[in-house]
Scaffold this motif. Sequence first.
Motif, PDB file in Angstrom:
ATOM      1  N   ALA A 329     123.300   5.231 -17.835  1.00 26.67           N
ATOM      2  CA  ALA A 329     122.742   6.525 -18.265  1.00 26.67           C
ATOM      3  C   ALA A 329     121.370   6.678 -17.619  1.00 26.67           C
ATOM      4  CB  ALA A 329     122.636   6.576 -19.783  1.00 26.67           C
ATOM      5  N   GLY A 330     121.124   7.795 -17.011  1.00 27.08           N
ATOM      6  CA  GLY A 330     119.823   8.015 -16.387  1.00 27.08           C
ATOM      7  C   GLY A 330     119.752   7.515 -14.954  1.00 27.08           C
ATOM      8  N   MET A 331     120.849   6.936 -14.455  1.00 29.17           N
ATOM      9  CA  MET A 331     120.857   6.556 -13.045  1.00 29.17           C
ATOM     10  C   MET A 331     120.871   7.815 -12.188  1.00 29.17           C
ATOM     11  SD  MET A 331     123.556   4.172 -10.958  1.00 29.17           S
ATOM     12  CE  MET A 331     124.353   5.317  -9.844  1.00 29.17           C
ATOM     13  N   VAL A 332     120.006   7.827 -11.195  1.00 29.36           N
ATOM     14  CA  VAL A 332     119.930   9.003 -10.329  1.00 29.36           C
ATOM     15  C   VAL A 332     120.927   8.846  -9.178  1.00 29.36           C
ATOM     16  CG1 VAL A 332     118.355  10.485  -9.020  1.00 29.36           C
ATOM     17  CG2 VAL A 332     117.465   9.055 -10.883  1.00 29.36           C
ATOM     18  N   GLU A 333     121.793   9.835  -9.031  1.00 27.59           N
ATOM     19  CA  GLU A 333     122.761   9.819  -7.924  1.00 27.59           C
ATOM     20  C   GLU A 333     122.011  10.076  -6.618  1.00 27.59           C
ATOM     21  OE1 GLU A 333     126.168   9.598  -7.588  1.00 27.59           O
ATOM     22  OE2 GLU A 333     126.582   9.143  -9.705  1.00 27.59           O
ATOM     23  N   VAL A 334     122.239   9.208  -5.621  1.00 27.60           N
ATOM     24  CA  VAL A 334     121.635   9.457  -4.310  1.00 27.60           C
ATOM     25  C   VAL A 334     122.731   9.608  -3.261  1.00 27.60           C
ATOM     26  CG1 VAL A 334     119.356   8.431  -4.705  1.00 27.60           C
ATOM     27  CG2 VAL A 334     121.266   6.970  -4.015  1.00 27.60           C
ATOM     28  N   GLU A 335     122.405  10.337  -2.213  1.00 23.45           N
ATOM     29  CA  GLU A 335     123.342  10.547  -1.109  1.00 23.45           C
ATOM     30  C   GLU A 335     123.700   9.214  -0.468  1.00 23.45           C
ATOM     31  OE1 GLU A 335     124.832  13.361   0.697  1.00 23.45           O
ATOM     32  OE2 GLU A 335     124.619  13.988  -1.399  1.00 23.45           O
ATOM     33  N   PRO A 336     124.990   8.969  -0.179  1.00 23.12           N
ATOM     34  CA  PRO A 336     125.342   7.749   0.554  1.00 23.12           C
ATOM     35  C   PRO A 336     124.725   7.760   1.954  1.00 23.12           C
ATOM     36  CG  PRO A 336     127.309   8.954  -0.171  1.00 23.12           C
ATOM     37  CD  PRO A 336     126.145   9.799  -0.503  1.00 23.12           C
TER      38      PRO A 336
END
Length: 351
Positions: A329-336
């Motif tokens: 929870a709260g992990m920020v999605e980053v572009e691969p």
Amino acid sequence: GAGWPGLIEAYRDRVDIPDGARVVTLQEGNTPLVAAPHLSELTGCTVYLKVEGANPTGSFKDRGMTVAITHSLAEGSKAVICASTGNTSASAAAYAARAGLTSAVLVPQGKIALGKLAQAVVHGAKILQVQGNFDDCLELARKTAAEHPVTLVNSVNPVRLEGQKTASFEICDVLGRAPDVHCLPVGNAGNITAYWKGYTEYHGDGLVEQLPRMFGFQAAGAAPLVHGHPVAEPETVATAIRVGSPASWENAVKAKDASGGLFSAVTDEEILSAYRTLASREGVFVEPASASSVAGLLATAADGRLPTGSTVVCTVTGNGLKDPDTALAGMVEVEPLPVDPGAVASALELR
Ligand code: F0G
């Protein structure tokens, strides 16, 4: 098996099992007592973590379950049942599988962590999701066991506590003494009862000179022992201790009073903060409920209830992998990234 034989064999003179019983074990117990330098610095105490997530199914419940399932099998039981917030059901499912018994688990619908549900599934338990909380599940499990040929393996079955008390023996054996203070998360209150039993047995036999003060911590939204009355609708991020009406209420109060200890509530924010501190500073990944012992350690050190210079053991009851949802929870999605060293270096701000 080889090496550590499991806690029944290790403490054969202190844990009763029926004569001639086949011992059902996954070599539980003998968990690490890990020094916690960061927490020691924050509190001015010498702090150790009893890492119960290192048990075979990832929680302290295995200590009680090896004894409960050994008894169930010896008594000719074919099936066991329990109510659970997740860890008891995972443990019961695994030990029942090992023994060749059927297991049934009653869990509050939608309120158990993903890893625990996965464990019950793979070990082949009959999983009944109940439209109610843990307290409702326990009542249903008790009624079912009273009227049908299934053995109840919740901690209201006293043999569970006989196994769980061995954690106190291990701590004393490693430290050469009992700690000054022992901090525990408290839900259904079996574990604090068991630890106190273990310490008083060692003390009674002269193996340790002093007894610890027992500090029990509950989540603020599920803190019946702190308030002195049951909580009808317990709520907390620490789903493992989302219990409104603890079965071992009186024995927990005895442990607290006889030891000069305390009960205190910690908020979900304090629990999650301690959870992150444990993982990011001590390298110990626990589930949220387990972090409540450390949240309580920090709160009582800050408000003066924990004397500076104390030797303190905090039990961290379950493995962090049990609850991946809370971790993510709260992990920020980053572009691969493309397969490109330059992209890695710039993503890591190395240039
Ligand atoms: N920590 C964890 C990770 C637990 O799973 C539990 C209890 C506790 C602490 C509290 O121990 O109930 O002896 O006071 N879990 C039970 C279960 C309720 O069903 O797995 P307690």
